[in-house]
Design a protein around this motif. Structure first.
Motif, PDB file in Angstrom:
ATOM      1  N   HIS A   1      45.876  45.032  85.638  1.00 57.48           N
ATOM      2  CA  HIS A   1      46.295  44.468  84.054  1.00 57.48           C
ATOM      3  C   HIS A   1      45.167  43.851  82.881  1.00 57.48           C
ATOM      4  O   HIS A   1      45.385  43.523  82.273  1.00 57.48           O
ATOM      5  CB  HIS A   1      47.224  42.714  84.901  1.00 57.48           C
ATOM      6  N   GLU A   2      44.065  43.395  84.140  1.00 61.60           N
ATOM      7  CA  GLU A   2      42.821  42.682  83.302  1.00 61.60           C
ATOM      8  C   GLU A   2      42.505  43.599  82.673  1.00 61.60           C
ATOM      9  O   GLU A   2      41.739  43.742  82.003  1.00 61.60           O
ATOM     10  CB  GLU A   2      42.620  42.197  83.861  1.00 61.60           C
ATOM     11  N   LEU A   3      42.574  44.372  82.963  1.00 58.01           N
ATOM     12  CA  LEU A   3      41.931  46.148  82.152  1.00 58.01           C
ATOM     13  C   LEU A   3      42.788  46.126  81.302  1.00 58.01           C
ATOM     14  O   LEU A   3      42.290  47.557  80.526  1.00 58.01           O
ATOM     15  CB  LEU A   3      41.976  47.394  83.338  1.00 58.01           C
ATOM     16  N   GLY A   4      44.263  45.908  80.930  1.00 58.84           N
ATOM     17  CA  GLY A   4      44.557  45.844  80.112  1.00 58.84           C
ATOM     18  C   GLY A   4      45.391  47.861  80.048  1.00 58.84           C
ATOM     19  O   GLY A   4      45.470  48.508  79.302  1.00 58.84           O
ATOM     20  N   ILE A   5      45.798  47.875  81.290  1.00 56.08           N
ATOM     21  CA  ILE A   5      46.607  49.034  81.554  1.00 56.08           C
ATOM     22  C   ILE A   5      48.189  48.461  81.886  1.00 56.08           C
ATOM     23  O   ILE A   5      48.465  47.339  82.498  1.00 56.08           O
ATOM     24  CB  ILE A   5      45.830  49.603  82.966  1.00 56.08           C
ATOM     25  N   GLU A   6      49.113  49.405  81.417  1.00 57.73           N
ATOM     26  CA  GLU A   6      50.321  49.245  81.614  1.00 57.73           C
ATOM     27  C   GLU A   6      51.077  49.267  82.607  1.00 57.73           C
ATOM     28  O   GLU A   6      52.055  48.614  83.232  1.00 57.73           O
ATOM     29  CB  GLU A   6      51.099  49.250  80.771  1.00 57.73           C
TER      30      GLU A   6
ATOM     31  N   PHE B   1      46.385  44.158  91.682  1.00 60.12           N
ATOM     32  CA  PHE B   1      47.170  44.594  90.635  1.00 60.12           C
ATOM     33  C   PHE B   1      46.921  43.755  89.479  1.00 60.12           C
ATOM     34  O   PHE B   1      46.862  43.936  88.069  1.00 60.12           O
ATOM     35  CB  PHE B   1      48.894  43.666  90.890  1.00 60.12           C
ATOM     36  N   ARG B   2      46.135  42.584  90.034  1.00 57.69           N
ATOM     37  CA  ARG B   2      45.406  41.971  89.364  1.00 57.69           C
ATOM     38  C   ARG B   2      44.234  42.386  88.045  1.00 57.69           C
ATOM     39  O   ARG B   2      45.038  42.407  86.531  1.00 57.69           O
ATOM     40  CB  ARG B   2      44.835  40.904  89.596  1.00 57.69           C
ATOM     41  N   THR B   3      43.739  43.188  88.419  1.00 54.43           N
ATOM     42  CA  THR B   3      42.996  43.645  88.459  1.00 54.43           C
ATOM     43  C   THR B   3      43.006  44.847  87.328  1.00 54.43           C
ATOM     44  O   THR B   3      42.720  45.138  85.865  1.00 54.43           O
ATOM     45  CB  THR B   3      42.367  44.523  88.835  1.00 54.43           C
TER      46      THR B   3
END
Length: 321
Positions: free
Chosen positions: A32-37, A28-30
């Motif tokens: 978020h870091e990819l900029g996907i909501e 889930f952190r990945t």
């Protein structure tokens, strides 16, 4: 209106619970870091690791394309990964066991969703056989799937996707969809009480045929039942675009799958090895689709998540409203 973009946890299946992504929080952190909501949570990705077999293979390599130009001399050909029948049966048995147990991770997942600001857009569930002609087994599976509607409601998912199951034929050899239609209607009714829509994807079995998808949708005829079009699951060639057009014409889909395979400049602008996404975008716009585009990289996200990023670029370039 802003285009809503999510990613399916299936895109990370080959690296989940490995050194590259050892925990669900890393998953889930990945995202978020990819900029996907948004996130589409696939049920078998969140079951307890000790009761579910894990995917294997090269986590950085997409499957070899069936045909590089996306065409097929035989329209019955479609992208698929072959599996040994015994291995497939063993996996199905494991999945059946796993699907009957509420994952211990649910409460932690709720925390991760909040921590990383992610919205659940859909929950695909591959457990159960709602088309099984064995009534006792089918009813048992339907009760199991109601558990997953409850789980979807806990996680805030607006919908849950179930497969159509066993392919049945009548005495004249004609496709008989009555069993899965009745099952979908019961599940849709249960989901309505939980504020969770039940959806069906073109995901193998009878739903490989666009006409069957429409027949099931019309047969269920329930306001809490919708379709989830997957851009990469119909037979290669014109069937892909005709079928997706037919699915978008049914109801008001909440989510569609941006299924991608291999990428290379030789496939042409806006294309991967199987699909012309410019054409798919035109179909979605024609039907005023306002749901989620969920990125599904066929189980291989690529080194440094390159396949996910390339699929994000396709959405940015062609699917913006």
């Amino acid at each position: 209106m802003r285009t809503k973009v999510a990613v399916s946890t299936y895109s990370f299946s080959n690296i989940l619970y490995t050194e590259r992504m050892p925990t669900l929080e890393d998953l889930f952190r990945t995202i978020h870091e990819l900029g996907i909501e948004g996130v589409e949570i696939v049920a078998f990705n969140i079951v307890d690791p000790d009761v579910m077999p894990r995917m294997s293979g090269d986590p950085d390599k997409s499957p070899d394309p069936v045909l590089p130009d996306g065409s097929a001399p035989n329209q019955a050909e479609r992208p698929q990964m072959k599996m040994d029948p015994e291995l497939r049966k063993a996996m199905r048995d494991k999945m059946s066991q796993a699907g009957r147990v509420r994952p211990a991770s649910i409460d932690r997942i709720k925390d991760y969703l909040k921590k990383y600001g992610l919205t659940v857009c859909n929950m695909p569930v591959d457990f159960g056989d709602i088309g099984n002609p064995d009534e006792t087994a089918r009813k048992s599976d339907i009760e199991m799937l109601k558990l997953w509607i409850d789980i979807a409601a806990e996680l805030g998912s607006p919908s849950v996707r179930f497969n159509s199951g066993h392919i049945n034929y009548d005495e004249n050899g004609k496709l008989d969809l009555s069993i899965c239609i009745t099952s979908y209607r019961e599940l849709a009714e249960y989901g309505a009480a939980k504020n969770v829509a039940v959806t069906m994807e073109n995901h193998g079995g009878a739903t490989e045929q666009p006409e069957a998808c429409v027949e099931i949708f019309q047969g269920v005829n329930h306001p809490n039942f919708q379709l989830t079009p997957d851009f990469g699951n119909f037979h290669l060639g014109e069937d892909m675009y005709r079928g997706i057009d037919m699915m978008f014409a049914c109801g008001k889909p909440l989510c569609s799958h941006m299924k991608t395979y291999a990428f290379s400049p030789e496939y042409g602008e806006g294309c991967d090895s199987h699909t012309d996404f410019k054409r798919m975008a035109e179909i979605a716009r024609r039907h005023n689709f306002e749901g989620w585009y969920s990125i599904e990289c066929n189980g291989a996200c690529g080194r440094d998540f390159v396949n996910v990023r390339k699929t994000m670029e396709l959405i940015e370039n062609y699917f913006q409203r």
